[in-house]
Design an enzyme around this catalytic site. Structure first.
Site, PDB file in Angstrom:
ATOM      1  N   LYS A   1      14.841  38.043  -5.595  1.00 24.76           N
ATOM      2  CA  LYS A   1      15.308  37.142  -6.661  1.00 24.76           C
ATOM      3  C   LYS A   1      14.188  36.224  -7.131  1.00 24.76           C
ATOM      4  O   LYS A   1      13.908  36.122  -8.324  1.00 24.76           O
ATOM      5  CB  LYS A   1      16.475  36.285  -6.146  1.00 24.76           C
ATOM      6  N   ASN A   2      13.544  35.569  -6.172  1.00 20.56           N
ATOM      7  CA  ASN A   2      12.561  34.545  -6.558  1.00 20.56           C
ATOM      8  C   ASN A   2      11.301  35.139  -7.179  1.00 20.56           C
ATOM      9  O   ASN A   2      10.478  34.412  -7.735  1.00 20.56           O
ATOM     10  CB  ASN A   2      12.199  33.670  -5.355  1.00 20.56           C
TER      11      ASN A   2
ATOM     12  N   ARG B   1      17.501  26.214 -11.844  1.00 19.21           N
ATOM     13  CA  ARG B   1      16.268  25.450 -11.925  1.00 19.21           C
ATOM     14  C   ARG B   1      15.065  26.280 -12.402  1.00 19.21           C
ATOM     15  O   ARG B   1      14.186  25.788 -13.106  1.00 19.21           O
ATOM     16  CB  ARG B   1      16.016  24.921 -10.503  1.00 19.21           C
TER      17      ARG B   1
ATOM     18  N   CYS C   1      19.791  18.263  -7.528  1.00 21.38           N
ATOM     19  CA  CYS C   1      20.471  19.464  -7.043  1.00 21.38           C
ATOM     20  C   CYS C   1      20.881  19.226  -5.610  1.00 21.38           C
ATOM     21  O   CYS C   1      20.454  18.259  -4.986  1.00 21.38           O
ATOM     22  CB  CYS C   1      19.591  20.697  -7.190  1.00 21.38           C
TER      23      CYS C   1
ATOM     24  N   ARG D   1      14.078  17.332  -5.908  1.00 27.74           N
ATOM     25  CA  ARG D   1      13.322  18.426  -6.533  1.00 27.74           C
ATOM     26  C   ARG D   1      12.760  18.072  -7.914  1.00 27.74           C
ATOM     27  O   ARG D   1      13.169  18.622  -8.930  1.00 27.74           O
ATOM     28  CB  ARG D   1      14.174  19.691  -6.636  1.00 27.74           C
TER      29      ARG D   1
ATOM     30  N   ASP E   1      14.168  28.659   2.970  1.00 28.47           N
ATOM     31  CA  ASP E   1      15.318  29.437   2.494  1.00 28.47           C
ATOM     32  C   ASP E   1      16.004  30.234   3.606  1.00 28.47           C
ATOM     33  O   ASP E   1      17.011  30.898   3.349  1.00 28.47           O
ATOM     34  CB  ASP E   1      14.888  30.396   1.368  1.00 28.47           C
TER      35      ASP E   1
ATOM     36  N   ARG F   1      24.670  33.975  -6.875  1.00 27.81           N
ATOM     37  CA  ARG F   1      23.422  33.641  -7.570  1.00 27.81           C
ATOM     38  C   ARG F   1      22.262  34.430  -6.982  1.00 27.81           C
ATOM     39  O   ARG F   1      21.309  34.747  -7.695  1.00 27.81           O
ATOM     40  CB  ARG F   1      23.109  32.149  -7.399  1.00 27.81           C
TER      41      ARG F   1
HETATM   42  C1  UD1 Z   1      11.104  27.835  -4.825  1.00 26.68           C
HETATM   43  C2  UD1 Z   1      12.222  28.813  -4.552  1.00 26.68           C
HETATM   44  C3  UD1 Z   1      13.213  28.216  -3.557  1.00 26.68           C
HETATM   45  C4  UD1 Z   1      12.484  27.758  -2.309  1.00 26.68           C
HETATM   46  C5  UD1 Z   1      11.309  26.840  -2.651  1.00 26.68           C
HETATM   47  C6  UD1 Z   1      10.462  26.477  -1.442  1.00 26.68           C
HETATM   48  C7  UD1 Z   1      12.405  30.021  -6.639  1.00 26.68           C
HETATM   49  C8  UD1 Z   1      13.216  30.320  -7.854  1.00 26.68           C
HETATM   50  N1  UD1 Z   1      12.911  29.130  -5.795  1.00 26.68           N
HETATM   51  O1  UD1 Z   1      11.705  26.692  -5.428  1.00 26.68           O
HETATM   52  O2  UD1 Z   1      14.175  29.214  -3.236  1.00 26.68           O
HETATM   53  O3  UD1 Z   1      13.380  27.048  -1.472  1.00 26.68           O
HETATM   54  O4  UD1 Z   1      10.454  27.489  -3.605  1.00 26.68           O
HETATM   55  O5  UD1 Z   1       9.988  27.616  -0.822  1.00 26.68           O
HETATM   56  O6  UD1 Z   1      11.377  30.616  -6.409  1.00 26.68           O
HETATM   57  N2  UD1 Z   1       8.028  19.296  -5.701  1.00 26.68           N
HETATM   58  C9  UD1 Z   1       7.556  18.125  -6.237  1.00 26.68           C
HETATM   59  N3  UD1 Z   1       7.156  18.116  -7.548  1.00 26.68           N
HETATM   60  C10 UD1 Z   1       7.224  19.233  -8.329  1.00 26.68           C
HETATM   61  C11 UD1 Z   1       7.689  20.440  -7.766  1.00 26.68           C
HETATM   62  C12 UD1 Z   1       8.089  20.441  -6.444  1.00 26.68           C
HETATM   63  O7  UD1 Z   1       7.492  17.095  -5.570  1.00 26.68           O
HETATM   64  O8  UD1 Z   1       6.841  19.158  -9.504  1.00 26.68           O
HETATM   65  C13 UD1 Z   1       8.477  19.325  -4.287  1.00 26.68           C
HETATM   66  C14 UD1 Z   1       9.953  19.705  -4.146  1.00 26.68           C
HETATM   67  O9  UD1 Z   1      10.795  18.567  -4.318  1.00 26.68           O
HETATM   68  C15 UD1 Z   1       9.985  20.235  -2.744  1.00 26.68           C
HETATM   69  C16 UD1 Z   1       8.620  20.918  -2.590  1.00 26.68           C
HETATM   70  O10 UD1 Z   1       7.801  20.376  -3.624  1.00 26.68           O
HETATM   71  O11 UD1 Z   1      10.077  19.182  -1.819  1.00 26.68           O
HETATM   72  C17 UD1 Z   1       8.650  22.424  -2.734  1.00 26.68           C
HETATM   73  O12 UD1 Z   1       9.276  22.769  -3.946  1.00 26.68           O
HETATM   74  P1  UD1 Z   1       8.848  24.053  -4.778  1.00 26.68           P
HETATM   75  O13 UD1 Z   1       7.925  24.878  -3.975  1.00 26.68           O
HETATM   76  O14 UD1 Z   1       8.429  23.625  -6.139  1.00 26.68           O
HETATM   77  O15 UD1 Z   1      10.231  24.816  -4.907  1.00 26.68           O
HETATM   78  P2  UD1 Z   1      10.776  25.609  -6.152  1.00 26.68           P
HETATM   79  O16 UD1 Z   1       9.677  26.298  -6.853  1.00 26.68           O
HETATM   80  O17 UD1 Z   1      11.710  24.746  -6.927  1.00 26.68           O
END
Ligand code: UD1
Length: 419
Positions: free
Chosen positions: A22-23, A93, A117, A122, A305, A397
């Site tokens: 999925k991701n 997201r 969320c 996030r 995850d 999802r």
């Molecule tokens: C992706 C995955 C999700 C997984 C996560 C961490 C997808 C669609 N989803 O989510 O399933 O749980 O990686 O492996 O691929 N953060 C910030 N600022 C930002 C972006 C992120 O502070 O601009 C923080 C987030 O709050 C979190 C951490 O970074 O604490 C990791 O988030 P991130 O790796 O960005 O997760 P996603 O890409 O949303």
């Protein structure tokens, strides 16, 4: 709203196959916005998040459609809208990932911010500061990120933490920027490597994906491509836990073991027998489970995850396990439901202490997110009597035909349609 009813106590046996990731599928489908030529993506899982992504691409003017069971074709010959509306972004997201490609191709994008969320705040600050570094003007207005750039220019970008989404968004913006971009402290997840492979097939110049530093030389245009999505390491890990928690013996085809090293190491430490097979893995558990310590980390560490699923498993270990969640600040919501089923879990900040083995009893339970739903199904498989899981849309999802796959392994699980 559908419900899932699980009657536990049966060891799972047999073979099952893992669907496409999925991701990985989501950013790869979104990358099709970067070219006006057709893009064909194979091994796309049939999931609600994929349906949402295709709806978003169509909304932006692309023609995105299923061409066979697991194959999607997208042609973004023209982009007719630059807006990713709140209604779509709030349900998924990953929709925020259209910011980079829209801006790179059209010089303009208006994308709703995702908002809060269930698993934490996030934010998207790293996406925004990175896009700004590439020369875009960005304003936040009425809950939307409004971005403009006549041309994007390559830049050196340091990510405060290795965000998967920010790395993907910036890669998709930088591939068509002028000059050289360097993303430092980039995410190293297999999803990043597969997205880089797709972009490479489209003509992008990327190196270093899978390491902390990704280098990109911008090109003027990208062309059509074909790509096959990698198998879903999180689904594979979830099925491994299903075999383990029921004391079963399951062969999981298509399991990407090279992406699951932390997971297999921790399962083995807990007393689960893991044997690589031709193209997959056999997972067996006969004796008692042993308690372990577990800490979620960016890849190649243990994935957040799979934390909820491991918590369900460790309720059955003989002794005290300690789980520390370091990626998201509020990702223990499933623990409260596991406790309602009889688990002994103590939470303090980012740490959960799980004492086992607990006798789990079926109960009506409700999940707050995708992986939490899986955790409750796993607990249901190990519990006495029936567990009734509500809000199954979370599960839909991200897991393809999970009830069908588990039932084929002998699980007593049924989906009940509700009016
Ligand atoms: C992706 C995955 C999700 C997984 C996560 C961490 C997808 C669609 N989803 O989510 O399933 O749980 O990686 O492996 O691929 N953060 C910030 N600022 C930002 C972006 C992120 O502070 O601009 C923080 C987030 O709050 C979190 C951490 O970074 O604490 C990791 O988030 P991130 O790796 O960005 O997760 P996603 O890409 O949303």
């Amino acid at each position: 709203m559908d419900k899932m009813i699980i009657r536990g106590g049966k060891p799972l046996r047999g073979s099952v196959s893992v669907s496409g990731s999925k991701n990985t599928a989501l950013p790869i489908l979104i990358a099709a916005l970067l070219t006006d030529e057709p893009v064909r993506v194979r091994n796309v899982p049939r999931l609600r998040d994929v349906t949402t992504t295709l709806a978003l691409l169509n909304e932006l003017g692309a023609r995105a459609r299923w061409t066979s069971d697991h194959e999607v074709e997208i042609r973004a010959q023209r982009i007719t809208s630059h807006v990713a509306p709140y209604e779509l972004v709030k349900t998924m997201r990953a929709s925020f990932l259209v910011l980079g490609p829209l801006l790179a191709r059209e010089g303009i994008a208006r994308v709703s911010t995702p908002g809060g969320c269930a698993i934490g705040t996030r934010p998207v600050n790293l996406h925004i500061s990175g896009i700004r570094a590439l020369g875009a003007k960005i304003q936040l207005r009425n809950g939307y990120v409004e971005a403009h750039a006549r041309t994007l220019k390559g830049a050196r970008i340091w990510l405060d933490n290795p965000s998967v989404g920010a790395t993907e968004n910036l890669m998709m913006a930088a591939v068509r920027a002028s000059g050289h971009t360097q993303i430092e402290n980039a995410a190293r997840e297999p999803e990043i490597v597969d997205l880089a492979a797709m972009l490479g097939a489209m003509g992008a110049q990327i190196s270093g994906a899978g390491t902390h530093v990704i280098e990109i030389d911008g090109v003027e245009r990208l062309h059509g491509a074909e790509h096959e999505v990698i198998p879903d390491r999180i689904e594979a890990g979830s099925l491994m836990v299903a075999a383990a928690i029921t004391g079963g013996d399951v062969t999981i085809g298509n399991a990407p073991l090279n992406h699951l090293e932390a997971v297999t190491a921790k399962l083995a430490e807990a007393g689960v027998e893991i044997t690589p097979t031709n193209g997959g893995v056999r997972v067996r558990r006969e004796g008692n489970l042993k308690p372990i310590e577990l800490r979620t980390l960016p890849y190649p560490g243990f994935p957040t995850d799979l934390q909820a699923q491991m918590m369900a498993l460790l309720t059955q270990a003989s002794g005290t396990s300690v789980i520390t969640e370091t990626i998201f600040e509020n990702r223990f919501m499933h623990a409260l439901e596991l406790i309602r089923m009889g688990a002994d879990i103590l939470m303090k900040g980012p740490t959960a202490v799980v004492r086992g083995p607990a006798k789990l009893e079926g109960a009506p339970v409700m999940a707050t997110d995708l992986r939490a739903s899986m955790s409750l199904i796993l607990a249901g498989l190990a519990a006495e009597h029936a567990t009734e899981l509500g809000r199954v849309y979370h599960l839909d999802r991200g897991y393809e035909a999970l009830d069908v796959k588990l039932a084929a392994l002998g699980a007593q699980i049924e989906r009940v349609k509700e009016a």
